[in-house]
Design a protein around this motif. Structure first.
Motif, mmCIF file in Angstrom:
data_model
loop_
_atom_site.group_PDB
_atom_site.id
_atom_site.type_symbol
_atom_site.label_atom_id
_atom_site.label_comp_id
_atom_site.label_asym_id
_atom_site.label_seq_id
_atom_site.Cartn_x
_atom_site.Cartn_y
_atom_site.Cartn_z
ATOM 1 N N PHE A 1 -36.710 -54.043 -42.535
ATOM 2 C CA PHE A 1 -37.963 -53.272 -42.599
ATOM 3 C C PHE A 1 -38.810 -53.736 -43.769
ATOM 4 C CE2 PHE A 1 -35.846 -50.030 -39.922
ATOM 5 C CZ PHE A 1 -36.853 -49.871 -38.999
ATOM 6 N N ASP A 2 -38.140 -54.202 -44.845
ATOM 7 C CA ASP A 2 -38.884 -54.634 -46.013
ATOM 8 C C ASP A 2 -39.742 -55.856 -45.690
ATOM 9 O OD1 ASP A 2 -39.405 -54.222 -48.828
ATOM 10 O OD2 ASP A 2 -38.465 -56.184 -49.103
ATOM 11 N N VAL A 3 -39.208 -56.718 -44.824
ATOM 12 C CA VAL A 3 -39.986 -57.898 -44.420
ATOM 13 C C VAL A 3 -41.275 -57.441 -43.741
ATOM 14 C CG1 VAL A 3 -39.999 -59.909 -42.931
ATOM 15 C CG2 VAL A 3 -37.927 -59.320 -44.199
ATOM 16 N N TRP A 4 -41.152 -56.502 -42.819
ATOM 17 C CA TRP A 4 -42.334 -55.957 -42.145
ATOM 18 C C TRP A 4 -43.253 -55.231 -43.117
ATOM 19 C CZ3 TRP A 4 -44.427 -57.124 -37.755
ATOM 20 C CH2 TRP A 4 -43.650 -57.731 -36.782
ATOM 21 N N HIS A 5 -42.617 -54.457 -44.007
ATOM 22 C CA HIS A 5 -43.337 -53.711 -45.036
ATOM 23 C C HIS A 5 -44.281 -54.653 -45.790
ATOM 24 C CE1 HIS A 5 -43.796 -50.898 -48.376
ATOM 25 N NE2 HIS A 5 -43.281 -51.768 -49.221
ATOM 26 N N ARG A 6 -43.770 -55.843 -46.137
ATOM 27 C CA ARG A 6 -44.601 -56.785 -46.893
ATOM 28 C C ARG A 6 -45.580 -57.524 -45.997
ATOM 29 N NH1 ARG A 6 -43.088 -56.646 -52.055
ATOM 30 N NH2 ARG A 6 -41.169 -55.454 -52.300
ATOM 31 N N LYS A 7 -45.156 -57.801 -44.753
ATOM 32 C CA LYS A 7 -46.070 -58.465 -43.815
ATOM 33 C C LYS A 7 -47.289 -57.587 -43.550
ATOM 34 C CE LYS A 7 -43.430 -61.498 -40.829
ATOM 35 N NZ LYS A 7 -42.704 -61.494 -39.552
ATOM 36 N N LEU A 8 -47.032 -56.275 -43.415
ATOM 37 C CA LEU A 8 -48.137 -55.345 -43.138
ATOM 38 C C LEU A 8 -48.890 -54.971 -44.406
ATOM 39 C CD1 LEU A 8 -46.244 -53.024 -40.639
ATOM 40 C CD2 LEU A 8 -48.081 -54.585 -40.069
ATOM 41 N N LYS A 9 -48.504 -55.581 -45.522
ATOM 42 C CA LYS A 9 -49.160 -55.336 -46.818
ATOM 43 C C LYS A 9 -49.024 -53.872 -47.253
ATOM 44 C CE LYS A 9 -51.375 -59.409 -46.917
ATOM 45 N NZ LYS A 9 -50.694 -60.480 -47.626
ATOM 46 N N LEU A 10 -47.994 -53.175 -46.762
ATOM 47 C CA LEU A 10 -47.871 -51.762 -47.134
ATOM 48 C C LEU A 10 -47.413 -51.598 -48.575
ATOM 49 C CD1 LEU A 10 -46.401 -50.297 -43.854
ATOM 50 C CD2 LEU A 10 -48.646 -49.886 -44.821
ATOM 51 N N HIS A 11 -46.839 -52.673 -49.157
ATOM 52 C CA HIS A 11 -46.417 -52.533 -50.549
ATOM 53 C C HIS A 11 -47.619 -52.396 -51.469
ATOM 54 C CE1 HIS A 11 -47.208 -56.784 -49.960
ATOM 55 N NE2 HIS A 11 -47.336 -56.913 -51.265
ATOM 56 N N LYS A 12 -48.796 -52.718 -50.953
ATOM 57 C CA LYS A 12 -50.014 -52.570 -51.770
ATOM 58 C C LYS A 12 -50.328 -51.093 -52.048
ATOM 59 C CE LYS A 12 -51.789 -56.929 -51.392
ATOM 60 N NZ LYS A 12 -52.129 -57.844 -52.446
ATOM 61 N N ILE A 13 -49.761 -50.189 -51.223
ATOM 62 C CA ILE A 13 -49.996 -48.757 -51.491
ATOM 63 C C ILE A 13 -49.522 -48.413 -52.895
ATOM 64 C CG2 ILE A 13 -49.454 -46.397 -50.756
ATOM 65 C CD1 ILE A 13 -48.854 -47.501 -48.011
ATOM 66 N N TRP A 14 -48.435 -49.041 -53.298
ATOM 67 C CA TRP A 14 -47.821 -48.673 -54.582
ATOM 68 C C TRP A 14 -48.345 -49.522 -55.723
ATOM 69 C CZ3 TRP A 14 -46.618 -44.464 -52.649
ATOM 70 C CH2 TRP A 14 -45.957 -44.354 -51.436
#
Lengths: 372, 185
Positions: free
Chosen positions: A36-49
């Motif tokens: 899921f972390d791979v997807w998390h970063r692909k979708l740029k969701l880590h930018k929320i934090w």
């Protein structure tokens, strides 16, 4: 245009849709596994934090409330003195969530680069309790008192007429901090939603230190080292506790019907909800022979379902995906963890059964006050 | 206790020395007996307090409305109408159907709120968790696990309807067929 936005928000706010969106998005926002972390970063969701992400989130929520305060229907709900704490709660929960996740992601980055975490300090460095800590606490205490005083003067507690047992206000709402429990009561019997689930919550929270013996992340923020534990905790905190409070405060109107935030709270709104017990489905609708008189035979299918849910799933998982967990923690810890996790899943499962099949109770023995 | 944590040396705690001298030493035996006296006194006081509290739960006089009363003649009630006149004063809805007349409790069977009779929707709807009941009292929506309870209705000698709230009839126990659950008029 504005109407379209409001109608879209109304539509998306229905618990069936909003809960589905939250549940689907949850593992991508808080990735519990590396995949899921791979997807998390692909979708740029880590930018929320990051700081930008937090700012954008703040702007969006403020815009939402701004839209609410200018709307004739939503503003009535938002301006109600009882509901003001919920606006605070949304801001403060999201802020502290963002803050801790931001610190965790910063630390994860530092650790990946081989640097010490932000909380690390050399052993010689010292801060004194007096005056450094006590002074800050004292100032915070004074400011908090001032804030509470102003709040209590500006938005006085509602005083209504003397209690009348034959007159329940419509909608009758619990204090805001209990609205999550009240929302559970829509789906469960009083003894489950009001006694069993709250006890499980408290006991489960107390048991965390005995379950989670991962020493990593102790004394500093980190997400990468504790993905699964943080995921499970945030599921319980945000989805099972905060989400129902928000739904109960803003989206439940007269006759406890669901209303979108921009919808008018009309007593006349009719929602047809003919709820049917599982036993009715089986004996009346499928077999067409009528309910057996013995309640145990009548509810046998539901009883088998519940026993299988709590009895078979842990065993199947122990042989499959969770074998490593069982070996690491031993059978007692493993059993308790899986039981609590299954109990946490029972609420959304029951909600979905109610929304899709109009299912009232899986086991319904009103003769003995035993309904699940 | 190790030596390190026991009595401090005079140089460390000079202020405590004179106090210890002036106080009379207490013997171990008398200390224990005083301790038990203290605990017994404490237990007695607490026990007495909770006994009084418990007594408080059973007042000498209870100001309750009577549990049985007459509500008028059967012809005062129209067929097919839910009569709300006695909701506030007596806590009942009186419904007359083609089968007869019955008195429904105004207490929701889910968590005890008072439902509202919605005449346009032809149902009782609870404002607390959304339980819904038909005119007969049967639960059909929301979380209420069982129908509204019915009270005993009979006729007095002069032909009035007499409701006895101390006798209730529960559908899930098959009691609605018993005499008194519905008044054939």
């Amino acid at each position: 245009m504005l109407e379209l936005i409001k109608n879209t928000i109304d539509f998306l706010s229905q618990p069936s849709i909003s809960l589905t969106m939250i549940l689907v998005a949850f593992p991508f926002v808080f990735p519990p596994t590396e995949k899921f972390d791979v997807w998390h970063r692909k979708l740029k969701l880590h930018k929320i934090w990051t700081k930008q992400g937090g700012l954008i989130g703040l702007v969006f929520i403020t815009l939402y409330f701004f839209l609410g305060f200018t709307d004739e229907h939503f503003s009535l709900i938002l301006k109600k003195p009882d509901n003001v704490p919920i606006i605070f709660i949304i801001y403060s929960v999201l802020f502290f969530l963002w803050l801790s996740m931001y610190q965790a992601y910063e630390n994860d980055k530092r650790m990946a680069a081989g640097e010490p975490v932000a909380e690390y300090y050399p052993a010689k460095e010292k801060v004194l309790v007096w005056p450094d800590l006590v002074f800050i606490e004292f100032i915070a205490l004074i400011l908090m008192t001032v804030f509470l005083l102003i709040w209590s003067i500006a938005l006085p507690a509602p005083l209504e007429q003397a209690a009348n047992p034959t007159l329940s206000p419509n909608p009758a709402k619990a204090p805001w901090y209990f609205l999550g429990l009240q929302e559970m009561l829509v789906y469960f019997d009083p003894w489950i939603a009001g006694v069993l689930f709250p006890s499980l919550m408290i006991l489960g929270l107390m048991a965390i230190p005995y379950f989670d013996r991962n020493k990593e992340g102790s004394g500093y923020y980190s997400f990468a080292q504790r993905r699964k534990s943080i995921f499970i905790f945030l599921y319980g905190w945000l989805v099972l506790w905060i989400f129902p409070i928000v739904v109960g405060t803003f989206f439940r109107g007269p006759n406890w019907n669901f209303f979108g935030p921009f919808e008018e709270w009309s007593v006349a709104k009719v929602v047809a909800l003919s709820n049917v017990n599982l036993s009715d489905y089986i004996w009346v609708k499928m077999l067409r022979i009528g309910l057996p008189s013995n309640p145990l035979i009548r509810e046998s299918v539901g009883i088998v379902f519940i026993l299988a849910y709590f009895g078979v799933i842990p065993i199947v998982l122990a042989r499959g995906k969770l074998r490593a967990l069982l070996e690491k923690l031993g059978p007692i810890r493993y059993g308790l963890i899986v039981f609590l996790a299954l109990a946490m899943m029972l609420l959304p499962i029951k909600m979905y059964l109610r929304w899709t099949l109009n299912l009232k109770y899986i086991i319904a023995i009103p003769e003995a006050f035993f309904n699940i | 206790m190790t030596d390190a944590s026991a009595t401090p040396t005079p140089s460390e705690a000079p202020a405590q020395e004179p106090e210890q001298d002036s106080a009379e030493p207490i013997e171990r035996k008398s200390f224990l007996s005083w301790l038990s006296v203290g605990w017994i006194a404490f237990a007695a006081a607490t026990g007495g307090f909770f006994t009084m509290m418990g007594r408080f739960m059973f007042p000498n006089v209870l100001f309750e409305p009577p549990q049985s009363f007459t509500i008028g003649f059967p012809d005062d009630f129209q067929i097919g109408v839910v009569d709300e006149r006695f909701k506030d004063s007596r806590g009942i809805w009186v419904v007359r159907s083609y089968d007869g007349l019955y008195a429904l409790s105004t207490v929701c069977t889910h968590l005890g709120c008072t439902p509202n009779w919605l005449i346009t929707d032809n149902k009782f709807k609870c404002p607390c968790h959304g339980s819904g009941f038909r005119k007969s009292g049967i639960n059909f929506e929301g979380p209420a696990p069982r129908p509204l309870e019915r009270y005993k209705v009979t006729l007095t000698e002069d032909g009035q309807v007499f409701v006895d709230k101390s006798v209730k009839f529960q559908y899930e126990k098959g009691q609605w067929d018993l005499p008194g659950a519905i008044l054939k008029v």
